[in-house]
Write a protein that holds these residues in place. Structure first.
Motif, mmCIF file in Angstrom:
data_model
loop_
_atom_site.group_PDB
_atom_site.id
_atom_site.type_symbol
_atom_site.label_atom_id
_atom_site.label_comp_id
_atom_site.label_asym_id
_atom_site.label_seq_id
_atom_site.Cartn_x
_atom_site.Cartn_y
_atom_site.Cartn_z
ATOM 1 N N ALA A 166 -15.305 -5.675 -1.086
ATOM 2 C CA ALA A 166 -14.426 -6.340 -0.122
ATOM 3 C C ALA A 166 -14.012 -5.382 0.986
ATOM 4 O O ALA A 166 -13.860 -4.186 0.768
ATOM 5 N N LYS A 167 -13.838 -5.943 2.171
ATOM 6 C CA LYS A 167 -13.361 -5.138 3.297
ATOM 7 C C LYS A 167 -11.839 -5.194 3.324
ATOM 8 O O LYS A 167 -11.243 -6.213 2.989
ATOM 9 N N PRO A 168 -11.202 -4.096 3.719
ATOM 10 C CA PRO A 168 -9.739 -4.095 3.762
ATOM 11 C C PRO A 168 -9.200 -4.994 4.877
ATOM 12 O O PRO A 168 -9.861 -5.193 5.889
ATOM 13 N N VAL A 169 -8.014 -5.533 4.634
ATOM 14 C CA VAL A 169 -7.322 -6.343 5.636
ATOM 15 C C VAL A 169 -5.903 -5.807 5.808
ATOM 16 O O VAL A 169 -5.349 -5.171 4.919
ATOM 17 N N ARG A 170 -5.355 -6.058 6.988
ATOM 18 C CA ARG A 170 -3.921 -5.912 7.205
ATOM 19 C C ARG A 170 -3.389 -7.329 7.237
ATOM 20 O O ARG A 170 -4.114 -8.265 7.546
ATOM 21 N N ALA A 171 -2.116 -7.493 6.932
ATOM 22 C CA ALA A 171 -1.548 -8.837 6.848
ATOM 23 C C ALA A 171 -0.187 -8.888 7.533
ATOM 24 O O ALA A 171 0.554 -7.904 7.540
ATOM 25 N N ALA A 172 0.102 -10.046 8.113
ATOM 26 C CA ALA A 172 1.395 -10.261 8.767
ATOM 27 C C ALA A 172 1.898 -11.650 8.407
ATOM 28 O O ALA A 172 1.119 -12.570 8.144
ATOM 29 N N LEU A 173 3.198 -11.779 8.407
ATOM 30 C CA LEU A 173 3.845 -13.062 8.152
ATOM 31 C C LEU A 173 4.988 -13.200 9.139
ATOM 32 O O LEU A 173 5.891 -12.356 9.169
ATOM 33 N N GLY A 174 4.920 -14.206 9.981
ATOM 34 C CA GLY A 174 5.961 -14.409 10.988
ATOM 35 C C GLY A 174 6.090 -13.232 11.948
ATOM 36 O O GLY A 174 7.183 -12.895 12.366
ATOM 37 N N GLY A 175 4.968 -12.589 12.271
ATOM 38 C CA GLY A 175 4.992 -11.461 13.204
ATOM 39 C C GLY A 175 5.426 -10.137 12.591
ATOM 40 O O GLY A 175 5.545 -9.142 13.279
ATOM 41 N N VAL A 176 5.661 -10.112 11.278
ATOM 42 C CA VAL A 176 6.082 -8.889 10.587
ATOM 43 C C VAL A 176 4.911 -8.386 9.744
ATOM 44 O O VAL A 176 4.375 -9.121 8.915
ATOM 45 N N TRP A 177 4.503 -7.133 9.964
ATOM 46 C CA TRP A 177 3.417 -6.546 9.182
ATOM 47 C C TRP A 177 3.868 -6.343 7.742
ATOM 48 O O TRP A 177 4.986 -5.914 7.491
ATOM 49 N N ILE A 178 2.991 -6.651 6.813
ATOM 50 C CA ILE A 178 3.282 -6.503 5.391
ATOM 51 C C ILE A 178 2.838 -5.121 4.939
ATOM 52 O O ILE A 178 1.748 -4.664 5.282
ATOM 53 N N THR A 179 3.710 -4.447 4.184
ATOM 54 C CA THR A 179 3.358 -3.167 3.570
ATOM 55 C C THR A 179 3.574 -3.282 2.063
ATOM 56 O O THR A 179 4.335 -4.126 1.593
ATOM 57 N N CYS A 180 2.910 -2.429 1.319
ATOM 58 C CA CYS A 180 3.006 -2.447 -0.132
ATOM 59 C C CYS A 180 4.426 -2.104 -0.582
ATOM 60 O O CYS A 180 5.038 -1.155 -0.089
ATOM 61 N N ASN A 181 4.934 -2.882 -1.522
ATOM 62 C CA ASN A 181 6.278 -2.631 -2.066
ATOM 63 C C ASN A 181 6.354 -1.322 -2.841
ATOM 64 O O ASN A 181 7.432 -0.768 -3.005
ATOM 65 N N PHE A 182 5.229 -0.836 -3.345
ATOM 66 C CA PHE A 182 5.224 0.364 -4.176
ATOM 67 C C PHE A 182 4.958 1.635 -3.364
ATOM 68 O O PHE A 182 5.726 2.580 -3.425
ATOM 69 N N CYS A 183 3.841 1.658 -2.604
ATOM 70 C CA CYS A 183 3.445 2.908 -1.925
ATOM 71 C C CYS A 183 3.577 2.848 -0.408
ATOM 72 O O CYS A 183 3.276 3.811 0.274
ATOM 73 N N GLN A 184 3.974 1.693 0.141
ATOM 74 C CA GLN A 184 4.131 1.472 1.580
ATOM 75 C C GLN A 184 2.808 1.449 2.342
ATOM 76 O O GLN A 184 2.795 1.520 3.570
ATOM 77 N N GLY A 185 1.679 1.361 1.619
ATOM 78 C CA GLY A 185 0.377 1.238 2.281
ATOM 79 C C GLY A 185 0.285 -0.068 3.046
ATOM 80 O O GLY A 185 1.019 -1.017 2.782
ATOM 81 N N ASP A 186 -0.645 -0.136 4.007
ATOM 82 C CA ASP A 186 -0.766 -1.356 4.809
ATOM 83 C C ASP A 186 -2.177 -1.945 4.801
ATOM 84 O O ASP A 186 -2.492 -2.804 5.605
#
Length: 75
Positions: free
Chosen positions: A2-22
């Motif tokens: 799989a290729k990596p993706v970045r994700a956003a919800l309502g214009g806010v970028w999502i980061t990992c809750n554990f390591c803050q990766g994006d």
């Protein structure tokens, strides 16, 4: 793979809750309930977007259909 993706919800970028990766791997995840499975109706269960952190593997689930995914190059 799989290729990596970045994700956003309502214009806010999502980061990992554990390591803050994006960067994430995405996949559809069925939200099975035992009652629906018992009646052989598991196919009718709701599904969510699963974002699996590319760095640490933490799994995030989003039922909101407005989530936006952007393909990235791993680098």
């Amino acid at each position: 793979m799989a290729k990596p993706v970045r994700a956003a919800l309502g214009g806010v970028w999502i980061t990992c809750n554990f390591c803050q990766g994006d960067l994430f791997r995405d996949r559809e995840v069925k939200l099975n309930s035992s009652g629906m499975e018992f009646m052989s109706l598991g196919w009718a269960n709701e599904s969510a977007t699963g974002l699996i952190c590319w760095n640490c593997g933490y799994v995030h689930l989003f039922v909101n259909r407005d989530i936006e995914l952007y393909k990235q190059r791993k680098g």
